[in-house]
Design a protein around this motif. Structure first.
Motif, mmCIF file in Angstrom:
data_model
loop_
_atom_site.group_PDB
_atom_site.id
_atom_site.type_symbol
_atom_site.label_atom_id
_atom_site.label_comp_id
_atom_site.label_asym_id
_atom_site.label_seq_id
_atom_site.Cartn_x
_atom_site.Cartn_y
_atom_site.Cartn_z
ATOM 1 N N ILE A 1 0.874 -1.169 0.000
ATOM 2 C CA ILE A 1 0.000 0.000 0.000
ATOM 3 C C ILE A 1 0.910 1.216 0.000
ATOM 4 O O ILE A 1 1.576 1.499 1.009
ATOM 5 N N GLY A 2 0.979 1.891 -1.127
ATOM 6 C CA GLY A 2 1.958 2.961 -1.261
ATOM 7 C C GLY A 2 3.353 2.380 -1.219
ATOM 8 O O GLY A 2 3.688 1.478 -1.973
ATOM 9 N N ARG A 3 4.169 2.872 -0.286
ATOM 10 C CA ARG A 3 5.540 2.396 -0.156
ATOM 11 C C ARG A 3 5.672 1.305 0.898
ATOM 12 O O ARG A 3 6.770 0.837 1.161
ATOM 13 N N HIS A 4 4.564 0.914 1.508
ATOM 14 C CA HIS A 4 4.647 0.028 2.665
ATOM 15 C C HIS A 4 3.998 -1.319 2.403
ATOM 16 O O HIS A 4 3.101 -1.451 1.568
ATOM 17 N N ARG A 5 4.454 -2.318 3.155
ATOM 18 C CA ARG A 5 3.850 -3.646 3.118
ATOM 19 C C ARG A 5 2.958 -3.821 4.337
ATOM 20 O O ARG A 5 3.347 -3.493 5.458
#
Length: 456
Positions: free
Chosen positions: A217-221
């Motif tokens: 999600i975006g830059r994150h897991r």
């Protein structure tokens, strides 16, 4: 050292079967107790399997079988030698290194040549994945999920990993309602959220079918708890319809980006991974989980390809997800084919086509299984189509290219295993199956079987 007189040569003496043998000590890289082995179906007699030793995957050969022609006792030790590549000799006992001048030494290179074929150039992982999905430019790849009795789907490209729910979920105090806690994945701590609550649905009690889907999600897991995995869907692009305007008002509906029409008239809501969380929740999660793995677009490009992990008996395998047309539960009954090979379970009607079902436990010479976890993996290449019945699907995982090693070149039907990967977090060594080779070898086996039958 090379060229040294035999009188000062150092040897390692060992026992294989009922006889004693010796190796030049300079050829020996390591001696260790024989670890658990991953067997290779259709491997030649005397090839015991693959072992993970000090971070490397090493082919293990039976010294007794190679040197005496008999199997001997169950080997207890492995002697790793340099034969142009690292190989392991499984032996019954190892004696001390000593000087010897009258003992004939085992030629490890000649032994290895009897089992390991010259390596052929293999397509890089990315190219192999591209070949597997050749001709699928107009197809959409989805993973369908069960949440509160309803069916949803996520684009396969948004998924990093699918795994069982870990036992050690750490709660996050004062977290928002969808947040269950944090879990460890490798060296990172990731937030675990309830997809049901995110979608405004009741959260069901966890069961043996519950899974964690790791998405970006975006830059994150982020880990999403779902009630069960359903199947991999590969559908035509024109089977995906945009969400009707009347349903695109609230934030809850915005999480659904499209509606997928599937065989039989069913509908599946396709979720938009980037819209599952409100920005304020994402920000708080990032602050609350210090080790949250953040990966930019460049990191994602290097993250590798997605693989479906499955088991047949005690053996573990991986298939490129890009090559899989669908994963589904087997039908209650198959149409028998008189005189068919023993590994052919029968025919089934799949989307209007008669598709052969290959019982993979029989194909690989393993004990038959009839558990509830059995699944059919549908593969297709050109005019070839087949469904392969496996004992269980153990997960979906994105694997970095640098984690793979070349499989030993055994030739014959074992050539369908083009790479191997050690996944300690997923029960160890997995043989990576080349989808095209698997189809070709299966067809070749059917032709061989038909040629053996007497004419009517």
């Amino acid at each position: 050292m090379a060229g040294a007189p035999a009188s000062i040569r150092q040897i390692l003496a060992f026992r294989a079967g009922e006889c004693d043998f010796a190796l030049a000590a300079s050829d020996v890289l390591e001696v260790a107790r024989l670890p658990a082995l991953a067997q290779v179906p259709h491997a030649p007699d005397g090839f015991l399997g693959l072992a993970s030793l000090r971070g490397s995957i090493v082919p293990i050969l039976s010294a007794a079988k190679m040197l005496t022609g008999a199997g001997g006792a169950v080997p207890r030790w492995v002697v790793v030698v340099d034969a142009g590549e690292r190989i392991g000799l499984a032996v019954d006992a190892v004696h001390e290194i000593a000087a010897a001048s009258d003992r004939e030494l085992v030629d490890v290179a000649a032994l290895a040549a009897r089992f390991l074929k010259p390596r052929t150039r293999r397509a890089p992982a990315r190219r192999a994945a591209a070949e597997a999905s050749e001709g699928a430019e107009d197809r959409v790849e989805l993973m369908s999920l069960e949440v509160a009795g309803q069916l949803f789907a996520l684009p396969l490209a948004a998924i990093d990993t699918v795994a069982r729910v870990p036992d050690d979920v750490a709660p996050l105090p004062h977290a928002d309602a969808p947040v269950i806690g944090s879990i460890r994945l490798g060296d990172a701590a990731l937030p675990l959220l309830s997809l049901a609550i995110l979608l405004g649905l009741p959260q069901a009690a966890q069961s043996a079918r519950s899974r964690v889907v790791i998405v970006r999600i975006g830059r994150h897991r982020v880990g999403l708890l779902v009630d069960a995995l359903q199947t991999i869907l590969r559908v035509d692009a024109d089977a995906i319809d945009p969400l009707p305007q009347a349903l695109s008002r609230g934030h809850s509906e915005a999480r659904v980006q499209a509606i997928c029409r599937i065989e039989g008239g069913g509908l599946v809501s396709v979720l938009a991974a980037d819209h599952l969380l409100r920005p304020d929740i994402t920000a708080r999660l990032t602050d609350g989980v210090a080790d949250l793995a953040a990966t930019g677009s460049e990191g994602r490009a290097d993250a590798g390809d997605l693989f479906l992990l499955f088991s047949v008996g005690d053996d573990r395998f991986a298939l490129p997800a890009a090559a899989i047309e669908e994963v589904a539960a087997p039908p209650a009954q198959l149409t028998a084919v008189p005189g068919a090979p023993g590994f052919l379970g029968g025919l089934m009607n799949h989307r209007g086509l008669a598709v052969p079902v290959v019982v993979q436990s029989r194909r690989f010479g393993r004990a038959a299984s009839a558990g509830a976890g059995q699944r059919l993996i549908f593969l297709g290449s050109g005019e070839s189509r087949a469904a392969f019945l496996v004992d269980a699907i153990s997960g979906v995982r994105r694997i970095a290219d640098d984690r793979f090693a070349a499989a030993p070149s055994l030739g014959g039907e074992a050539a369908m295993f083009d790479r191997v990967v050690d996944l300690p977090e997923a029960s160890g060594i997995h043989l990576v199956i080349g989808p095209r080779q698997l189809l070709d070898q299966t067809e070749a086996a059917m032709v061989r079987d038909a040629a053996k039958r007497p004419l009517a």
